[in-house]
Design a protein around this motif. Sequence first.
Motif, mmCIF file in Angstrom:
data_model
loop_
_atom_site.group_PDB
_atom_site.id
_atom_site.type_symbol
_atom_site.label_atom_id
_atom_site.label_comp_id
_atom_site.label_asym_id
_atom_site.label_seq_id
_atom_site.Cartn_x
_atom_site.Cartn_y
_atom_site.Cartn_z
ATOM 1 N N CYS A 29 -20.552 -26.662 20.086
ATOM 2 C CA CYS A 29 -21.530 -25.584 20.204
ATOM 3 C C CYS A 29 -22.583 -25.712 19.111
ATOM 4 O O CYS A 29 -22.364 -26.359 18.083
ATOM 5 N N ILE A 44 -17.698 -18.555 20.505
ATOM 6 C CA ILE A 44 -17.050 -18.506 21.812
ATOM 7 C C ILE A 44 -16.304 -17.182 21.959
ATOM 8 O O ILE A 44 -15.503 -16.807 21.098
ATOM 9 N N SER A 52 -21.595 -26.934 24.842
ATOM 10 C CA SER A 52 -21.960 -25.607 25.313
ATOM 11 C C SER A 52 -23.271 -25.688 26.084
ATOM 12 O O SER A 52 -24.039 -26.658 25.962
#
Length: 481
Positions: free
Chosen positions: A381, A387, A464
Amino acid sequence: MINEQNCSMLCDFYQLTMGNGYFKTKYAERIAYFDMFFRRVPDGGGFAIAAGLEQVVEYINSLHFSEEDIAFLRGKGIFDEGFLGYLRDFKFTGDIWAVPEGTPVFPNEPLLTVRAPAIQAQLIETMVLLLINHQSLIATKASRIVRSADGRAVSEFGSRRAQGASGALLGARAAYIAGCTGTACVMADELYGVPSTGTMAHSWVQMFDSELEAFEEYCRVYPDSVTLLVDTYNVLKSGVPNAIKAFDNILKPLGARPKGIRLDSGDIAYLSIEARKMLDEAGYHDCKIVASNSLDEYIISDLLKQGAKIDLFGVGERLITAKSEPVFGGVYKLVATEENGEINPKIKISENVAKITNPHYKKLYRLYDNETGKAVADQLCVYDEVIDDTKPLTIFDPDFTWKKKTVTDFTARELQVPVFIGGKQVYQLPKLCDIRAYCASQLGTLWGEIKRFENPHKYYVDLSESLWTIKHGLLGGKGGL
């Protein structure tokens, strides 16, 4: 050894020429972000084991340039005096995040991330790669060998064929992290606490007038820890029978029991089966059989499939050199720069798709299924993403984006931990025994399909949506060129 030396000059020359160039331009203090990662698991395996962080920390803490170093560089005739002065006062002031040692890791994940002024970040590249590449390679190979032994002990026996003293010492350390029970290397025990073990060489047996005399004298000297090497002459005709005689003649009257016998040559499967019968018939059911001689995970697996009666394996050259694939292949790539607090992602583009980097300052998450405790996927990410593990998350296979899985009822855990902040060590280095225990526990979170030696199941490491968008935006605009 590596922890006793100043290795500041153990760098590639171009790191110094680039540093000198940065010093003479406006980029000297520009903040740079570098990721250290690898592209492919050795031996076609499903995962690797991260190792070597402790030595990186030692290296960073001792990093300095001596007057002798400065004089040597001045003699090259190409470095600016201001830059040499900078090196004389050099101190690492950056930040480092890393995956803890013993963590199972996968291709293209940052094992270590550096945020530092460009000169500093560039100068440490060689040693970071050297230390993590080497120990991660040996830990990964050792893990395969330990798993092939199916619960039987494996000891590392490779010092005499390692690539140099540091290769032997740090290789023994890495092998212990991955599950080996000990090492033949005494110095690895002294420095790192890896239990050192050993018995005798063929020369001990040859030194005496007879094999029986050699065995009996060894029993007299070490009555509480006897393991006899039985293949100097003939394993079944003299070696095992003489070992049993020595046990009967010397140990029995003392009330002592033998620890084992060792096989180092011949058809080890057959010899171990026959030796086991002979020992059992003589009443030595508790006497272990140790096997050595150019073993690896495939030979050990084959021996066990053949019904070999082996309790412990001693593995040397094929472990300590990772002989089947002796290069880990980790790289250190610029992924972002920072100016006035703004982070600008950078990407390396190549016609070889495998060499295209994942840009930006990133976080690495591992997702664990709450019901089974197993790791189900990793996700890279952007650094400021979090998350939400209370909501379903769809993970894509980065090589085949049509392949996807939706993860529900999971826990997301960041894998990297802060190691240096502002040049100060903030990570307390764990004990080696704790690293080893952590490695075993994390291996337990991997499905068996991922741990197969042949054609392991592919573990998902996804980007991501935000990171994927940034990467493909840079690719579309050829960012960084």
